[in-house]
Design a protein around this motif. Structure first.
Motif, short mmCIF file in Angstrom:
data_model
loop_
_atom_site.label_atom_id
_atom_site.label_comp_id
_atom_site.label_asym_id
_atom_site.label_seq_id
_atom_site.Cartn_x
_atom_site.Cartn_y
_atom_site.Cartn_z
N UNK A 80 55.53 -8.49 3.95
CA UNK A 80 56.65 -7.80 3.28
C UNK A 80 56.11 -6.88 2.18
N UNK A 81 55.12 -7.37 1.46
CA UNK A 81 54.52 -6.56 0.39
C UNK A 81 53.88 -5.30 0.93
N UNK A 82 53.32 -5.40 2.14
CA UNK A 82 52.66 -4.22 2.73
C UNK A 82 53.61 -3.05 2.84
N UNK A 83 54.88 -3.34 3.04
CA UNK A 83 55.87 -2.26 3.19
C UNK A 83 56.61 -2.02 1.88
N UNK A 84 56.03 -2.47 0.79
CA UNK A 84 56.68 -2.28 -0.51
C UNK A 84 55.66 -1.78 -1.53
N UNK A 85 54.82 -2.67 -2.03
CA UNK A 85 53.97 -2.30 -3.17
C UNK A 85 52.48 -2.17 -2.84
N UNK A 86 52.07 -2.48 -1.63
CA UNK A 86 50.64 -2.37 -1.32
C UNK A 86 50.13 -0.94 -1.50
N UNK A 87 51.01 0.04 -1.29
CA UNK A 87 50.62 1.44 -1.52
C UNK A 87 49.91 1.58 -2.86
N UNK B 148 42.53 -7.12 3.76
CA UNK B 148 41.31 -7.44 3.01
C UNK B 148 40.24 -6.38 3.28
N UNK B 149 40.16 -5.99 4.55
CA UNK B 149 39.16 -4.99 4.97
C UNK B 149 39.47 -3.63 4.35
N UNK B 150 40.73 -3.20 4.48
CA UNK B 150 41.11 -1.87 3.96
C UNK B 150 40.93 -1.83 2.44
N UNK B 151 41.32 -2.92 1.78
CA UNK B 151 41.19 -2.93 0.32
C UNK B 151 39.72 -2.84 -0.09
N UNK B 152 38.88 -3.55 0.61
CA UNK B 152 37.46 -3.58 0.22
C UNK B 152 36.75 -2.28 0.57
N UNK B 153 36.94 -1.82 1.80
CA UNK B 153 36.06 -0.75 2.29
C UNK B 153 36.73 0.63 2.31
N UNK B 154 38.07 0.62 2.26
CA UNK B 154 38.78 1.90 2.19
C UNK B 154 38.47 2.80 3.37
N UNK B 155 38.63 4.09 3.15
CA UNK B 155 38.35 5.09 4.19
C UNK B 155 37.86 6.33 3.45
N UNK B 156 36.67 6.73 3.77
CA UNK B 156 36.08 7.84 3.02
C UNK B 156 36.67 9.18 3.49
N UNK B 157 36.47 10.20 2.65
CA UNK B 157 36.93 11.55 3.00
C UNK B 157 36.27 11.99 4.30
N UNK B 158 35.00 11.62 4.49
CA UNK B 158 34.29 12.02 5.72
C UNK B 158 34.96 11.38 6.93
N UNK B 159 35.32 10.12 6.78
CA UNK B 159 35.98 9.44 7.91
C UNK B 159 37.33 10.08 8.22
#
Ligand code: F6P
Length: 547
Positions: free
Chosen positions: A384-391, A433-444
């Protein structure tokens, strides 16, 4: 008065400041540099697998944090707590919630008396009563069996049982209805009882002090509701009201038979009281055997905290990681995000545990602290949080460490189609957990063919720390383990910050002022010394009330 140096002047503190100043590593680099990181930064406690590899730490950080813990004698205070020393200084009380889940043959002394036999005597009395309610042997005033149980309490006398009832619903006697009333807003009691038959309803009045205005007001109204529904016969109260309290005198004064009182003790703090008699509603719901499994879970983590070496001591590690972010990265809050519908009230429970304990700004000697203390704890079930405040967690400007909690198995009673949804639920936990830790670089992002002007918007910087707590399934024991883990984590932080985690004077002022203001609202009485803003609000309220 302690003569230990001020926290922020300790060499272990300044060493951490220096380490922080030199810290530039991204989690991407930390994982790339150490293929074993995911195996090394895991601690197993009972049924809990606690992965702290996605934290902004390396071996040196952990060693420095451990040095701070050693310098502030966290384990010394821990031993004093387990021993029954009066470590709640301002209330001059022992802090012995751990005795509530001790084995029957344990010895825990308060003022020279072993309190364990008393603990087990109350547990036995609760078990007997719970069995009688569950079997229908305990009947109401008219002879009907009890089908509804309403717990009336607030703070620690509500949040624990209400949270655990939700958490353990699959283990509850489904034929019984349980409600939890805490708010002094009459709507809370109204909604709780409006569809219930008084002849089939048991009220559990839960209050350590039995003076808490919200609880006594609601209990009084519940009594009127009951008597109105049962023809006004006073003696009905004895079959429909029981009390959980340390205050026998007040319980009797309220009109509850002392035989229907389940006792606990001064050395149990309100927010740590859930596994005392305060758990009676839960025990009726899940049965005495399951309740004891819950206590076993607590005890398992107590033993771990008491005996595990510092580097593998889960509450110590989690406490220190929180200090790393709160005191050296300026993090103001901590999110607890369970990927379990059944843990929907878990974070609300932790808010009292953590924020009432460590929301302090003077040290144990009464001196103002110049370091940050307890964080704002918040969160709701993860998806539920993913569609609210995770942004905001992903792309906002704040650093918000988070705990992700999940289970490998859905509960047994779900049908196959609903069980199959579990993998999707957990895929979300792992993905976050993965997205928070490693994110997505501009190159990606660019490599996906995204237009250049969109690239900054679609980039995730990552490097957001999380702890992942995984267990096979949410059983009573696992719930006990989780709660004890957080209890001791909060303890560790209070010990390092040198604050009294066991008083709650911050609650008092509002209570006193509410009592003073109330006559102005009800009778229009003059309240001397009211500030102009509050006086204007009171006047506006009275006017609106009459329109
Ligand atoms: O919020 C203050 C507090 O004292 C809590 O610590 C406690 O859990 C709650 O009020 C309820 O107190 P009692 O159980 O005495 O009604």
């Amino acid at each position: 008065m302690s003569d230990s140096p001020k926290l922020t002047r300790r060499p272990q503190w300044t060493a951490l400041e220096d380490h922080r100043a030199a810290w530039h590593a991204h989690l991407r680099d930390l994982f790339a540099a150490d293929p074993e990181r995911a195996e090394r930064y895991v601690v197993l406690v009972g049924d809990l697998r606690i992965d702290y590899s996605k934290h902004l730490v390396n071996d040196e950080t952990l060693a420095l944090l451990q040095e701070l813990a050693a310098a502030t004698d966290v384990f010394g205070l821990r031993d004093a707590m387990f021993r029954g020393d009066r470590i709640n200084l301002t209330e001059d009380r022992a802090v012995l919630h751990t005795a509530l889940r001790s084995a029957p043959d344990a010895v825990v002394e308060v003022d020279g008396e072993n309190v364990v036999p008393g603990v087990h005597a109350v547990l036995d009395k609760m078990s007997d009563f719970a069995d009688r309610v569950r079997s229908g042997a305990w009947t109401g005033h008219t002879g009907k069996r009890i089908r509804n149980v309403v717990n009336i309490g607030i703070g620690g006398s509500d949040l624990g049982p209400a949270m655990a009832y939700e958490a353990l619903r699959p283990f509850t006697a489904r034929e019984l209805t349980f409600r939890f009333v805490s708010n002094v807003d009459g709507a809370d009691l109204h909604e709780a009882v409006r569809d219930l038959d008084p002849a089939e309803t048991l009220f559990i009045v839960a209050s350590k002090t039995f003076t808490t205005i919200e609880t006594i007001t609601n209990a009084t109204s519940a009594r009127s509701w009951l008597l109105a529904g049962l023809g006004g016969e006073e003696k009905a109260v004895a079959r429909h009201f029981v009390a959980l309290s340390t205050n026998a005198e007040k319980v009797t004064g309220f009109g509850i038979d002392p035989d229907n009182m389940f006792e606990f003790w001064d050395w149990v703090g309100g927010r740590y009281s859930f596994d005392s008699a305060i758990g009676l509603s839960l025990m009726i719901a899940i049965g005495p055997e399951r309740f004891r499994e819950l206590l076993d879970g607590f005890r398992l983590v107590d033993e771990h905290f008491r005996t595990a070496p510092a580097e593998a001591n889960a509450p110590l590690l989690l406490g220190l990681l929180g200090i790393w972010y709160g005191n050296f990265f300026g993090a103001q809050s901590h999110a607890v995000l369970p990927y379990s519908h059944y843990l929907s009230k878990f974070t609300a429970y932790l808010q009292q545990l953590d924020m009432e304990s460590n929301g302090k700004s003077v040290d144990r000697d009464g001196h103002p602290v110049d370091w940050q203390t307890g964080p704002v704890v918040w969160g709701t079930p993860g998806t539920n949080g993913q569609h609210a405040y995770y942004q905001l967690i992903h792309q906002g400007t704040k650093l918000i460490p988070a705990d992700l909690i999940g289970f490998a198995r859905p509960v047994d009673e779900l049908d196959d189609e609903l069980k199959a949804q579990h993998d999707l639920l957990m895929a979300n936990l792992f993905a976050q957990g993965q997205a928070l830790a490693f994110g997505k670089t501009a190159e990606e992002v660019r490599a996906e063919g995204v237009a250049e002007e969109q690239v900054p918007h679609r980039t995730f910087r990552g490097n957001h720390p999380t702890t992942t707590i995984l267990a096979r399934e949410l059983t009573p024991s696992v719930l006990g383990q989780l709660i004890a883990l957080y209890e001791h984590k909060v303890f560790v932080q209070g010990a390092v910050w040198n604050i009294d985690s066991f008083d709650q004077w911050g609650v008092e002022l509002g209570k006193v002022l509410a009592k003073r203001v109330e006559p102005a609202l009800t009778e229009g009485a003059e309240v001397p010394g009211l500030d102009s803003s509050t006086a204007a609000l009171v006047a506006a309220y009275r006017e609106l009330k009459e329109v």
